[in-house]
Design a protein around this motif. Structure first.
Motif, PDB file in Angstrom:
ATOM      1  N   LYS A  62     -41.371  19.773  17.089  1.00 53.75           N
ATOM      2  CA  LYS A  62     -40.378  18.696  17.028  1.00 53.75           C
ATOM      3  C   LYS A  62     -39.003  19.351  17.087  1.00 53.75           C
ATOM      4  CE  LYS A  62     -38.735  14.620  14.526  1.00 53.75           C
ATOM      5  NZ  LYS A  62     -38.942  13.718  13.372  1.00 53.75           N
ATOM      6  N   LEU A  63     -38.290  19.083  18.176  1.00 54.29           N
ATOM      7  CA  LEU A  63     -36.954  19.634  18.378  1.00 54.29           C
ATOM      8  C   LEU A  63     -35.912  18.536  18.237  1.00 54.29           C
ATOM      9  CD1 LEU A  63     -34.835  21.736  19.424  1.00 54.29           C
ATOM     10  CD2 LEU A  63     -35.453  20.978  21.738  1.00 54.29           C
ATOM     11  N   VAL A  64     -34.920  18.795  17.414  1.00 55.66           N
ATOM     12  CA  VAL A  64     -33.773  17.895  17.288  1.00 55.66           C
ATOM     13  C   VAL A  64     -32.527  18.677  17.686  1.00 55.66           C
ATOM     14  CG1 VAL A  64     -32.333  16.569  15.695  1.00 55.66           C
ATOM     15  CG2 VAL A  64     -34.825  16.485  15.484  1.00 55.66           C
ATOM     16  N   MET A  65     -31.774  18.134  18.638  1.00 51.89           N
ATOM     17  CA  MET A  65     -30.526  18.760  19.082  1.00 51.89           C
ATOM     18  C   MET A  65     -29.399  17.749  18.960  1.00 51.89           C
ATOM     19  SD  MET A  65     -29.544  20.478  22.793  1.00 51.89           S
ATOM     20  CE  MET A  65     -30.403  22.034  22.517  1.00 51.89           C
ATOM     21  N   ASN A  66     -28.374  18.111  18.217  1.00 53.54           N
ATOM     22  CA  ASN A  66     -27.283  17.172  17.956  1.00 53.54           C
ATOM     23  C   ASN A  66     -26.311  17.097  19.133  1.00 53.54           C
ATOM     24  OD1 ASN A  66     -26.271  19.915  17.172  1.00 53.54           O
ATOM     25  ND2 ASN A  66     -24.378  18.754  16.996  1.00 53.54           N
ATOM     26  N   ILE A  67     -25.556  16.021  19.146  1.00 52.40           N
ATOM     27  CA  ILE A  67     -24.431  15.881  20.068  1.00 52.40           C
ATOM     28  C   ILE A  67     -23.186  15.654  19.221  1.00 52.40           C
ATOM     29  CG2 ILE A  67     -23.373  14.418  21.830  1.00 52.40           C
ATOM     30  CD1 ILE A  67     -26.201  13.985  22.946  1.00 52.40           C
ATOM     31  N   THR A  68     -22.271  16.612  19.276  1.00 50.22           N
ATOM     32  CA  THR A  68     -21.029  16.514  18.508  1.00 50.22           C
ATOM     33  C   THR A  68     -20.041  15.665  19.295  1.00 50.22           C
ATOM     34  OG1 THR A  68     -21.370  18.653  17.427  1.00 50.22           O
ATOM     35  CG2 THR A  68     -19.119  17.819  17.484  1.00 50.22           C
ATOM     36  N   ASP A  69     -19.908  14.413  18.893  1.00 55.22           N
ATOM     37  CA  ASP A  69     -19.024  13.488  19.616  1.00 55.22           C
ATOM     38  C   ASP A  69     -17.818  13.082  18.781  1.00 55.22           C
ATOM     39  OD1 ASP A  69     -20.453  11.970  17.821  1.00 55.22           O
ATOM     40  OD2 ASP A  69     -20.904  10.342  19.219  1.00 55.22           O
ATOM     41  N   ILE A  70     -17.579  13.818  17.674  1.00 56.17           N
ATOM     42  CA  ILE A  70     -16.337  13.642  16.935  1.00 56.17           C
ATOM     43  C   ILE A  70     -16.017  14.948  16.218  1.00 56.17           C
ATOM     44  CG2 ILE A  70     -17.590  12.583  14.981  1.00 56.17           C
ATOM     45  CD1 ILE A  70     -14.945  11.006  14.414  1.00 56.17           C
ATOM     46  N   ASP A  71     -14.902  15.542  16.578  1.00 57.67           N
ATOM     47  CA  ASP A  71     -14.413  16.769  15.940  1.00 57.67           C
ATOM     48  C   ASP A  71     -12.990  16.983  16.435  1.00 57.67           C
ATOM     49  OD1 ASP A  71     -14.782  17.716  18.572  1.00 57.67           O
ATOM     50  OD2 ASP A  71     -15.194  19.751  17.847  1.00 57.67           O
ATOM     51  N   ASP A  72     -12.389  18.116  16.075  1.00 62.87           N
ATOM     52  CA  ASP A  72     -11.005  18.379  16.480  1.00 62.87           C
ATOM     53  C   ASP A  72     -10.825  18.295  17.999  1.00 62.87           C
ATOM     54  OD1 ASP A  72     -10.589  18.855  13.820  1.00 62.87           O
ATOM     55  OD2 ASP A  72     -10.335  21.020  14.000  1.00 62.87           O
ATOM     56  N   LYS A  73     -11.761  18.895  18.751  1.00 64.75           N
ATOM     57  CA  LYS A  73     -11.611  18.996  20.210  1.00 64.75           C
ATOM     58  C   LYS A  73     -11.768  17.645  20.901  1.00 64.75           C
ATOM     59  CE  LYS A  73     -13.405  23.736  20.387  1.00 64.75           C
ATOM     60  NZ  LYS A  73     -14.563  24.581  20.771  1.00 64.75           N
ATOM     61  N   THR A  74     -12.784  16.889  20.502  1.00 66.79           N
ATOM     62  CA  THR A  74     -13.003  15.593  21.164  1.00 66.79           C
ATOM     63  C   THR A  74     -11.860  14.630  20.883  1.00 66.79           C
ATOM     64  OG1 THR A  74     -14.355  14.885  19.271  1.00 66.79           O
ATOM     65  CG2 THR A  74     -15.522  15.796  21.170  1.00 66.79           C
ATOM     66  N   ILE A  75     -11.331  14.668  19.651  1.00 65.96           N
ATOM     67  CA  ILE A  75     -10.209  13.790  19.305  1.00 65.96           C
ATOM     68  C   ILE A  75      -8.964  14.198  20.083  1.00 65.96           C
ATOM     69  CG2 ILE A  75      -8.639  13.133  17.429  1.00 65.96           C
ATOM     70  CD1 ILE A  75     -11.077  13.367  15.525  1.00 65.96           C
ATOM     71  N   ARG A  76      -8.705  15.502  20.122  1.00 69.42           N
ATOM     72  CA  ARG A  76      -7.525  16.017  20.835  1.00 69.42           C
ATOM     73  C   ARG A  76      -7.576  15.694  22.328  1.00 69.42           C
ATOM     74  NH1 ARG A  76      -8.252  22.066  21.286  1.00 69.42           N
ATOM     75  NH2 ARG A  76      -9.547  21.336  23.036  1.00 69.42           N
ATOM     76  N   ASP A  77      -8.704  15.992  22.970  1.00 70.70           N
ATOM     77  CA  ASP A  77      -8.764  15.869  24.428  1.00 70.70           C
ATOM     78  C   ASP A  77      -8.936  14.430  24.899  1.00 70.70           C
ATOM     79  OD1 ASP A  77      -8.505  18.559  24.286  1.00 70.70           O
ATOM     80  OD2 ASP A  77     -10.339  19.069  25.363  1.00 70.70           O
ATOM     81  N   SER A  78      -9.552  13.575  24.079  1.00 70.07           N
ATOM     82  CA  SER A  78      -9.638  12.162  24.462  1.00 70.07           C
ATOM     83  C   SER A  78      -8.258  11.521  24.414  1.00 70.07           C
ATOM     84  CB  SER A  78     -10.609  11.413  23.544  1.00 70.07           C
ATOM     85  OG  SER A  78     -10.179  11.457  22.188  1.00 70.07           O
ATOM     86  N   LYS A  79      -7.434  11.961  23.473  1.00 69.88           N
ATOM     87  CA  LYS A  79      -6.048  11.472  23.409  1.00 69.88           C
ATOM     88  C   LYS A  79      -5.282  11.905  24.663  1.00 69.88           C
ATOM     89  CE  LYS A  79      -1.637  12.144  21.088  1.00 69.88           C
ATOM     90  NZ  LYS A  79      -0.880  13.002  20.144  1.00 69.88           N
ATOM     91  N   ALA A  80      -5.445  13.189  25.036  1.00 75.22           N
ATOM     92  CA  ALA A  80      -4.747  13.702  26.221  1.00 75.22           C
ATOM     93  C   ALA A  80      -5.182  12.967  27.486  1.00 75.22           C
ATOM     94  CB  ALA A  80      -5.010  15.198  26.362  1.00 75.22           C
ATOM     95  N   ALA A  81      -6.461  12.549  27.520  1.00 79.46           N
ATOM     96  CA  ALA A  81      -6.978  11.830  28.686  1.00 79.46           C
ATOM     97  C   ALA A  81      -6.597  10.354  28.670  1.00 79.46           C
ATOM     98  CB  ALA A  81      -8.501  11.975  28.751  1.00 79.46           C
ATOM     99  N   GLY A  82      -6.103   9.877  27.540  1.00 81.66           N
ATOM    100  CA  GLY A  82      -5.666   8.486  27.442  1.00 81.66           C
ATOM    101  C   GLY A  82      -6.798   7.488  27.394  1.00 81.66           C
ATOM    102  N   VAL A  83      -7.968   7.923  26.863  1.00 79.67           N
ATOM    103  CA  VAL A  83      -9.123   7.018  26.759  1.00 79.67           C
ATOM    104  C   VAL A  83      -9.646   7.031  25.330  1.00 79.67           C
ATOM    105  CG1 VAL A  83      -9.774   7.316  29.169  1.00 79.67           C
ATOM    106  CG2 VAL A  83     -10.743   8.841  27.444  1.00 79.67           C
TER     107      VAL A  83
END
Length: 471
Positions: A62-83
């Protein structure tokens, strides 16, 4: 018996799962803020290879692999992309899965997203506060590393110079400057305006990076799991902090085996934007093909640096194509197999069990894929030698079965299971055969060139034309 190198102990150990016949694995997945580069996928492929090997050794995985969809980088770069954060991370999550398919990486049992597990993170932070291992400061919650005596046991770093009580909000920091790290961060006014916040006993927060994996891993596996996987760059601070959070909360070992894959470098240098040597997976797959890239990764042990260059990739491509050609020749020979015995039959039948043992032993030695490939190439030589004179159906079936077993464990030649030669091509092959019978070589050669222009080649054999897709 399977031996695994454990980063925690710095030695190979005989693997013993917590539950007989079953293996629980948590692997650090992507932070979805940009196109993953080939180094990221080397780690994801290491995980796939470990899962395939364990399944080959008859374990239920049984393999579980996370997806980090909230952290410093995602918040920073989503703001820069305007989305919005969600639209931004959804885009790169989709790109991540496309990459898995390019490399024939099997899907995990689950891909939990950090944003879907915030409640568990808040509960974990509260538990650590109740135990005196964490504290609230300015609406954020920090882990007090001086209260966890085993801090540093994974990275083997000396933390005697820790400045007690100094708090750090950034997710990543230098190994020589450890500080109390943020479990939950007070959302800034800008983040609140963008809707990036969650209600908690300490106000509006969003999670720090490190607590995400602890919460998600324990949600699926409880306090202890068999294997925790990731790249060497995650040993400190990320995995060190995971241990502190998880074991601090439960008092139990978090992971029995820590397995880390080495870096991929480019012509002796670390990948960096300033050097212009960062390659995305689609770039390299477009140049060499997904299975060649997979083969290239497998040809270097996961605990050794992989030094990528065009010359290295071309060598991998040549070796891959030789193995693929043997498979195609075996499958063609099977269609024309005979029931009569050949002098070489016994020799080949005796060699196959020994090759199977060598292949298994290579993978049992800390997932040694380069050694397994060496055995695979020996099987290819054995098959090619037999094909020069032998055509016994029983022998060919056994050769083909073992060949497919090796290729499936390594995740190779999956496409050849699906592809059939188009009817249009087969009609041209028939026309060419008729021209050859009439000794009309000009027409025969013209048809061969037409077939080639359509992406296929014809090999003339004693048994008839062998049609293959051109590389």
């Amino acid at each position: 018996m399977l031996q695994v190198y454990n980063t925690l102990t710095r030695r190979k150990e005989i693997f013993k799962p917590l539950k007989e016949g079953e293996v629980s694995i948590y692997a650090c997945g992507p932070t979805v803020y940009s196109m993953p580069h080939i180094g990221n996928y080397r780690t994801f492929l290491m995980t796939d290879n470990i899962v395939r090997t364990l399944e080959y050794l008859r374990y239920k995985v049984k393999l579980v692999m996370n997806i980090t969809d909230i952290d410093d980088k995602t918040i920073r770069d989503s703001k820069a992309a305007g989305v919005s954060l969600k639209d931004f991370t959804d885009k790169y999550t989709a790109e991540f899965f496309k990459g898995l398919d390019m490399l024939n990486i099997k899907r995990a049992s689950a891909y939990p997203r950090a944003t879907e597990n915030i409640g568990s993170m808040i509960e974990l932070a509260q538990k650590l506060i109740d135990k005196g291992l964490a504290y609230e400061k300015g609406g954020s919650v920090y882990y007090r590393i001086s209260s966890f005596p085993d801090y540093g046991k994974l990275s083997k770093l000396d933390f005697n110079k820790i400045k007690v009580g100094a708090s750090v909000d950034v997710d990543e920091y230098d190994k020589d400057n450890p500080r109390d790290f943020a479990l939950l961060k007070a959302s800034t006014p800008e983040e609140i305006e963008r809707g990036i916040y969650y209600e908690s006993p300490w106000g509006k927060i969003r999670p720090g990076w490190h607590i995400e994996c602890s919460a998600m891993a324990m949600n699926y596996f409880g306090p202890t799991l068999d294997m925790h996987l990731g790249g060497v760059d995650l040993i400190f601070p990320h995995h060190e902090n995971e241990i502190a959070q998880s074991e601090g909360a439960t008092g139990e070992p978090f992971a029995c085996n820590w397995i880390h894959g080495e870096h991929l470098i480019v012509e002796g240098e670390k990948m960096s934007k300033s050097k212009g040597n960062i390659f995305t997976l689609p770039e390299i797959v477009g140049k060499y093909g997904g299975e060649v890239v997979r083969f290239m990764f497998l040809s270097v042990h996961y605990r050794k640096k992989l030094d990528y260059s065009d010359a290295f990739a071309e060598n991998a491509k040549n070796n891959y194509l030789k193995l693929k050609e043997t498979l195609e020749n075996l499958e063609f020979a099977l269609a024309n197999a005979e029931n009569k015995a050949y002098p070489e039959d016994d020799e080949v039948l005796k060699a196959l069990p020994e090759l199977e043992i060598q292949f298994r032993e290579a993978l049992e030695d800390d997932f040694n894929t380069p050694k397994a490939i060496t055995v695979f190439r020996e099987l290819s030589r054995t098959a090619n030698k037999y094909l020069e004179s032998g055509k016994n159906q029983q022998v060919l079936n056994k050769l083909h079965s073992l060949y497919r077993q090796f290729s499936d464990v390594l995740g190779l030649f999956a496409e050849s299971r699906k592809k059939e030669i188009p009817e249009e091509i087969m009609e041209l092959v028939k026309e060419r055969e008729n021209a050859r019978k009439k000794k009309d070589w000009a027409v025969s050669d013209a048809i061969r060139e037409k077939i080639k222009s359509l992406g296929y080649i014809v090999q003339d054999t004693k048994e008839g034309p062998n049609v293959k897709e051109a590389e």
